[in-house]
Design a protein around this motif. Structure first.
Motif, mmCIF file in Angstrom:
data_model
loop_
_atom_site.group_PDB
_atom_site.id
_atom_site.type_symbol
_atom_site.label_atom_id
_atom_site.label_comp_id
_atom_site.label_asym_id
_atom_site.label_seq_id
_atom_site.Cartn_x
_atom_site.Cartn_y
_atom_site.Cartn_z
ATOM 1 N N ALA A 108 10.358 -43.444 33.473
ATOM 2 C CA ALA A 108 9.652 -42.764 34.572
ATOM 3 C C ALA A 108 10.616 -41.759 35.197
ATOM 4 N N PHE A 109 10.158 -40.474 35.231
ATOM 5 C CA PHE A 109 11.031 -39.387 35.703
ATOM 6 C C PHE A 109 10.672 -38.921 37.110
ATOM 7 N N ASP A 110 9.747 -39.597 37.769
ATOM 8 C CA ASP A 110 9.319 -39.161 39.112
ATOM 9 C C ASP A 110 10.533 -39.134 40.051
ATOM 10 N N THR A 111 10.614 -38.061 40.833
ATOM 11 C CA THR A 111 11.731 -37.977 41.791
ATOM 12 C C THR A 111 11.398 -38.803 43.038
ATOM 13 N N PRO A 112 12.410 -39.228 43.793
ATOM 14 C CA PRO A 112 12.137 -39.970 45.035
ATOM 15 C C PRO A 112 11.218 -39.191 45.979
ATOM 16 N N GLU A 113 11.372 -37.832 45.987
ATOM 17 C CA GLU A 113 10.534 -36.986 46.873
ATOM 18 C C GLU A 113 9.071 -37.051 46.439
ATOM 19 N N GLU A 114 8.854 -37.010 45.110
ATOM 20 C CA GLU A 114 7.471 -37.065 44.597
ATOM 21 C C GLU A 114 6.825 -38.408 44.965
ATOM 22 N N LEU A 115 7.565 -39.483 44.770
ATOM 23 C CA LEU A 115 7.022 -40.820 45.072
ATOM 24 C C LEU A 115 6.740 -40.950 46.564
ATOM 25 N N LEU A 154 15.314 -36.491 28.308
ATOM 26 C CA LEU A 154 16.417 -37.422 28.040
ATOM 27 C C LEU A 154 17.675 -36.685 27.593
ATOM 28 N N THR A 155 17.491 -35.661 26.711
ATOM 29 C CA THR A 155 18.680 -34.945 26.223
ATOM 30 C C THR A 155 19.282 -34.046 27.290
ATOM 31 N N THR A 156 18.464 -33.535 28.220
ATOM 32 C CA THR A 156 19.024 -32.662 29.274
ATOM 33 C C THR A 156 19.517 -33.473 30.477
ATOM 34 N N GLY A 157 19.453 -34.780 30.379
ATOM 35 C CA GLY A 157 20.024 -35.634 31.440
ATOM 36 C C GLY A 157 19.189 -35.705 32.708
ATOM 37 N N LYS A 192 7.161 -52.685 38.014
ATOM 38 C CA LYS A 192 8.487 -52.791 38.641
ATOM 39 C C LYS A 192 9.561 -52.037 37.851
ATOM 40 N N VAL A 193 10.502 -51.466 38.579
ATOM 41 C CA VAL A 193 11.648 -50.812 37.940
ATOM 42 C C VAL A 193 12.560 -51.907 37.379
ATOM 43 N N LEU A 194 12.917 -51.784 36.090
ATOM 44 C CA LEU A 194 13.818 -52.738 35.442
ATOM 45 C C LEU A 194 15.227 -52.168 35.325
ATOM 46 N N PHE A 195 15.284 -50.832 35.224
ATOM 47 C CA PHE A 195 16.584 -50.185 35.051
ATOM 48 C C PHE A 195 16.638 -48.968 35.955
ATOM 49 N N LYS A 196 17.711 -48.878 36.758
ATOM 50 C CA LYS A 196 17.792 -47.825 37.776
ATOM 51 C C LYS A 196 18.481 -46.586 37.227
ATOM 52 N N ASN A 197 18.359 -45.478 37.968
ATOM 53 C CA ASN A 197 18.958 -44.232 37.462
ATOM 54 C C ASN A 197 20.484 -44.193 37.619
ATOM 55 N N ASP A 198 21.068 -45.267 38.206
ATOM 56 C CA ASP A 198 22.535 -45.323 38.282
ATOM 57 C C ASP A 198 23.132 -46.073 37.087
#
Length: 501
Positions: A108-115, A154-157, A192-198
């Protein structure tokens, strides 16, 4: 039950261990030991934002203080380590990616602002935003995007999280050892989020993976984790793993019985809520509680043996403990009962142990010109301990054994020191002076014979005599006190009282 039982206590080092957490550890320990199983400590420190320096050490010291010896853990090692989740970071990613491969999770690529925007939009319409089956195809994720778009991100990070794909319209039947059968409609669950962006897993993924890899057979945890039970069941099913048995312990409630016990309740009620002191909060240890009494009262918060017995050592609890005797409903915390347990344990302690603790306090006591002997102190402890709740009460209960009263109780003086009292005390003084041997028994006989022979009333002699010796109408048997402080000191005190009063 077989001896392959393995339970874990898995706290987060985000602050001090609350007694609710300590009770969870205790119930895990009792269950494991009852069935010759293993009690494991695992530190769940994946939430680096909330990590608190010193908290892990505090947790370990708290367990040691109340006698819960771990079989495996960060300080002990074991075949299933490492036992800190931060040291297991490289383990979790492959499991999250396995779920993606099998279509059971997604990027899921949604930004915190979008959510945040979605949440606000829903709030304005009087709804609650839930990220799940009914809207995931409209949001920015690997379900709604093409494969090329996903690969490109994914490739552009581009930052992403991995979410679990909750099933739609399924009824789950969950089993809890304490609460029985629980039914859940999966349509109400969020993804639920299983893996965070950190790059770190969330509690849910790390918890399930670790429990599986560490071969945990029974998960015994607080009621606050009950809402996670459905997701954890689904994750076990998604991985095709055998589920452990789950038990959710009841909440520890405020003394009023309404709401969960908090640090604020302790501050307001003047009782500890932490095992050991933490910053400005005094712990049970520093407040003078014995580890045995803490274990004893914690066990009775939500469990009972089904008998009248209330006093249990850790050993006895291990024998008596059964999960089916744990209540579903919240357990009201009673500060007075915790003191009662401490008082009971104090009476059971050998005098020598209590004396050495009290002796340390006497050595620090600034009002004493001379430190008494250990033997004398032990005799005092023997006489006064039944009135004490804590060792710290000993001084107030026994100061007159160590030094003459500096003042006399005004209330007792008004009530018992009459016009002719001084002359009666002068006679008592003469009797004490001529008493040999100077023992409690002989002193008592001589004083009582005089009262009877002169047709005096006990009420006219005994209270003022106690007032002169003690400074108040408190303390154990008066003649024991007189024998203990000795003839010279008794005569001196009586003479001062005659002159002062």
């Amino acid at each position: 039950m077989s001896s392959s039982i393995r339970v874990r206590f898995a706290p987060s080092p985000t602050g001090p261990l609350h007694i609710g957490g300590l009770r969870t550890a205790l119930f895990n320990y009792l269950f494991a030991k009852k069935h010759n199983g293993k009690f494991i400590l695992r530190i769940e420190d994946t939430d680096q934002n909330r990590f608190v320096e010193g908290a892990e050490n505090y947790i370990i010291q708290s367990l040691e203080w109340i006698g819960l010896t771990i079989d495996e853990g960060p300080t002990k090692g074991g075949a299933f380590g490492p036992y800190r989740q931060s040291e297991r970071k490289n383990i979790y990613k492959k499991y999250a990616e396995q779920l993606i491969k099998e279509g059971k999770a997604y990027y899921a690529f949604d930004t915190p602002e979008e959510l945040d925007g979605h949440r606000k939009d829903h709030e304005e319409k009087g709804k609650t935003f839930i990220y799940n089956w009914h809207n995931r195809e409209k949001l920015t994720n690997s379900i709604s995007l093409t494969k090329e778009e996903v690969d490109n991100k994914l490739t552009t990070g581009t930052p992403y999280v991995i979410r679990f794909k909750s099933p739609e319209k399924q009824e789950l039947t969950l089993q809890d050892e304490i609460r029985g059968e629980i039914k859940i409609d999966t349509s109400t669950l969020d993804d639920k989020v299983l893996f965070k962006n950190d790059g770190l897993p969330t509690y849910h993924l790390a918890n399930i993976v670790d429990d599986h890899l560490m071969e945990i057979t029974h998960v015994i945890r607080g009621e606050e984790w009950l809402p996670s039970l459905a997701l954890h069941h689904l994750l076990y099913d998604a991985f095709g793993w055998k589920k452990p048995s789950f038990s959710h312990l009841p909440l520890i409630l405020k003394p009023t019985g309404k709401g969960k016990l908090s640090k604020r309740d302790g501050e307001k009620g003047g009782f500890p809520v932490f095992p050991l002191s933490w910053k400005d909060s005094k712990g049970y240890k520093e407040s003078g509680y014995f580890p045995e009494s803490v274990v004893n009262f914690l066990a009775f918060l939500g469990w009972n043996p089904g008998t009248e017995q209330e006093m249990f050592s850790l050993q006895e609890l291990t024998q008596a403990f059964k999960l089916d005797r744990v209540n579903k409903s919240g357990a009201r915390f009673d500060p007075d009962k915790t003191k009662w347990y401490n008082q009971q344990w104090l009476q059971r302690k050998p005098n020598a142990e209590l004396t050495s603790e009290f002796f340390e306090l006497l050595k620090e006591n600034k009002s004493l010109t001379k430190i008494p002997s250990l033997a004398y102190t032990e005799s005092v402890v023997n006489l006064i301990k039944e009135r004490a709740v804590f060792v710290s009460d000993f001084w107030e209960l026994s100061d007159y054994f160590f030094k003459a009263p500096e003042e006399f109780s005004e209330k007792a003086r008004k009530k018992h020191w009459k016009e002719n009292t001084a002359s009666l005390m002068q006679l008592a003084l003469a009797i004490l002076n001529s008493t040999e041997p100077f023992s409690s028994k002989v002193i008592e006989e001589n004083i009582k014979n005089w009262i009877t022979k002169d047709e005096l009333s006990f009420g006219k002699v005994m209270p003022p005599l106690r007032l002169a010796i003690v400074g108040d109408l408190k303390g154990p048997h008066l003649f024991d006190i007189i024998e203990m402080i000795g003839k010279e000191e008794s005569l001196k005190r009586l003479q001062i009282a005659i002159e002062c009063l």
